[in-house]
Design an enzyme around this catalytic site. Sequence first.
Site, mmCIF file in Angstrom:
data_model
loop_
_atom_site.group_PDB
_atom_site.id
_atom_site.type_symbol
_atom_site.label_atom_id
_atom_site.label_comp_id
_atom_site.label_asym_id
_atom_site.label_seq_id
_atom_site.Cartn_x
_atom_site.Cartn_y
_atom_site.Cartn_z
ATOM 1 N N ASP A 134 -4.756 9.931 3.537
ATOM 2 C CA ASP A 134 -3.558 9.132 3.778
ATOM 3 C C ASP A 134 -4.026 8.047 4.730
ATOM 4 O O ASP A 134 -4.285 8.310 5.912
ATOM 5 C CB ASP A 134 -2.461 9.969 4.439
ATOM 6 C CG ASP A 134 -1.206 9.142 4.681
ATOM 7 O OD1 ASP A 134 -1.335 7.950 4.991
ATOM 8 O OD2 ASP A 134 -0.098 9.687 4.561
ATOM 9 N N HIS A 135 -4.172 6.820 4.216
ATOM 10 C CA HIS A 135 -4.850 5.813 5.030
ATOM 11 C C HIS A 135 -4.094 5.469 6.310
ATOM 12 O O HIS A 135 -4.673 4.967 7.255
ATOM 13 C CB HIS A 135 -5.190 4.559 4.207
ATOM 14 C CG HIS A 135 -4.022 3.663 3.932
ATOM 15 N ND1 HIS A 135 -3.106 3.923 2.956
ATOM 16 C CD2 HIS A 135 -3.632 2.503 4.503
ATOM 17 C CE1 HIS A 135 -2.197 2.959 2.943
ATOM 18 N NE2 HIS A 135 -2.497 2.076 3.875
ATOM 19 N N HIS A 183 2.884 8.618 4.146
ATOM 20 C CA HIS A 183 2.789 7.828 5.383
ATOM 21 C C HIS A 183 3.942 8.085 6.367
ATOM 22 O O HIS A 183 3.726 8.262 7.558
ATOM 23 C CB HIS A 183 2.769 6.331 5.060
ATOM 24 C CG HIS A 183 1.799 5.953 3.975
ATOM 25 N ND1 HIS A 183 0.586 6.580 3.803
ATOM 26 C CD2 HIS A 183 1.858 5.000 3.009
ATOM 27 C CE1 HIS A 183 -0.044 6.031 2.780
ATOM 28 N NE2 HIS A 183 0.702 5.080 2.281
ATOM 29 N N LYS A 232 9.830 -2.695 0.126
ATOM 30 C CA LYS A 232 9.013 -3.827 -0.319
ATOM 31 C C LYS A 232 9.870 -5.086 -0.304
ATOM 32 O O LYS A 232 11.088 -5.007 -0.389
ATOM 33 C CB LYS A 232 8.486 -3.571 -1.721
ATOM 34 C CG LYS A 232 7.572 -2.347 -1.760
ATOM 35 C CD LYS A 232 6.671 -2.360 -2.954
ATOM 36 C CE LYS A 232 5.677 -1.212 -2.910
ATOM 37 N NZ LYS A 232 4.602 -1.380 -1.929
HETATM 38 C C1 BG6 Z 1 0.148 2.547 -0.187
HETATM 39 C C2 BG6 Z 1 1.297 2.387 -1.137
HETATM 40 O O1 BG6 Z 1 -0.122 3.894 0.036
HETATM 41 O O2 BG6 Z 1 0.485 1.933 1.045
HETATM 42 C C3 BG6 Z 1 1.634 0.925 -1.336
HETATM 43 O O3 BG6 Z 1 0.943 2.970 -2.391
HETATM 44 C C4 BG6 Z 1 1.885 0.263 -0.015
HETATM 45 O O4 BG6 Z 1 2.752 0.769 -2.183
HETATM 46 C C5 BG6 Z 1 0.739 0.542 0.942
HETATM 47 O O5 BG6 Z 1 1.994 -1.114 -0.246
HETATM 48 C C6 BG6 Z 1 1.042 0.048 2.330
HETATM 49 O O6 BG6 Z 1 -0.116 0.150 3.096
HETATM 50 P P1 BG6 Z 1 -0.395 -0.864 4.271
HETATM 51 O O7 BG6 Z 1 -1.640 -0.355 4.898
HETATM 52 O O8 BG6 Z 1 -0.526 -2.223 3.647
HETATM 53 O O9 BG6 Z 1 0.805 -0.777 5.148
#
Ligand code: BG6
Length: 531
Positions: free
Chosen positions: A214-215, A277, A377
Amino acid sequence: MALTQTTLNIRGTFCIETIPKPASFIIFGASGDLTHRKLIPSLFFLYQKALLSEHFYIHGCARTQMDDEKFRASFFDKLKESLGKSSDTKASGNTVKSFLNRCFYIAGDYNSENLYINIKNRLVELDKKFQKEKNHIFYLATPPSLYIPIVQHLGKSGLSDTPPNAGAFRRPHGERGRTCIIVEKPFGRDLESARKLDSELKKVSKEEQIYRIDHYLGKETVQNILLFRFANSIFEPIWNRRYIDNIQITVAELLGVEHRAGYFEQAGLLRDMFQNHMLQMLSLVAMEPPISFDANRVRDEKVKLLRAITPIQPHEIRDRVIRAQYGKGTIEGREVPAYRDEKGVAPDSTVETYVAMKLSIDNWRWQGVPFYLRAGKRLAKKSSKIVITFKNVPHSMFQPLRPEDLEPNILIFHVQPEEGISLRILAKRPGPKLCMDTLEMVFRYSDVIEGELPDAYERLLLDCMLGDQTLFIRNDDMEVSWSLITPIAEVFEDKSKASLAGTLHIYPAGSWGPVATEELLQKDGRSWVRI
Ligand code: BG6
């Protein structure tokens, strides 16, 4: 220099720097967007900062036909550019070239045994040349429908086999042949499919070898929550229902669905952002102090917290969850189409691009403290923040102001785009009269760190090479989050349950979402903190 040694540097502050053991990355989905935007650039930066073992190599696989040279060429310009215009062109070209010389590629069909036989033969060759330890990290960056077939083939071909004692990377010297699998999100699309994927993974590897990514957990400010809360003594005593009025977590994006309509039409924002997230950030902010900074002890507390979230029952969804979709509007002065007019989206799609919800945590610390979460979004700006609003003072000595007239203290974790932490306090405005003002004490990473902060993937890929699972999702965590989200997602998409799901609001692109989101808090006598 022995790059494989773990070193501990203490420089004024406590700082742990580690260089991982030799490893190779085998990326499935190597011609795709994630590999180009995140994986290869992050590995390159680790290489450039000498944080990769010198015995690494990268092996890409995908359906697109190309050879090693073409694969390398597809990254060259971007990597070179990433070193900055000011750097010496020849030297930066050489750095990129020496990195790319460790990158290889094989094309094939993920469902065919041949691909895995070819990969296996290639790895034997490359291991001989680069790393005799034979530590292999498989990265699933393909469309999720391919995860199970790939995992099954990894098992069948023996690619995922590990010698009996080589479960984790953090092992005494001499042990070899560790394999692990990194699984990119989405990990399933509901509880059942997530369990199915998990059971396939467990047939070929152990939990210690599975890295569910989970980045958000690799983002600096998100990691900082743990340090902020548990490395300082002044916050913990007030981190509870006695002092905190409510917590708000927002992830607002400017971008729309972009080229991902195929995926997004199946997922929707609830699955895409909340199961992972949003709940991850919530668990870090609200969990109890772990007894040590050990992967399992930290994850035990996160799971305990998730278990304490009161599940939203179907009949409560209308009142506690707002779903919406963007209509056409203006983003940064540019007209943008409605979600339903985006390429690949059904003209009558009811998939949500925005969700807000109120959650309660049923434990001693948080009883009665509402957690408001929203993500969407095509909102007014890109801004991800965790906002902690403290309670009003119990008594006001500044008559005629009443306690509720005095603005509460607000602590904000700025996750992005400007990473940092700020605290709003009331203070005297300088001058002969007694005037009160809100003052913002701000800490920005950009004020103390030169250049850009590392991408979240750098931290996570490094941790995987080190065998550190702290910032990865454990299976029980994944299951609890899906069990909280799945029933809501099912109500959203089951047309026969439309009355339970409530209205699908339409908000203009470039706004802060539907008005109903304001009402969610107004009912409780609160409002969203402006961020
Ligand atoms: C991803 C989602 O995990 O996270 C995307 O699949 C989203 O839809 C993105 O845009 C958001 O990541 P960040 O790092 O740009 O906030």
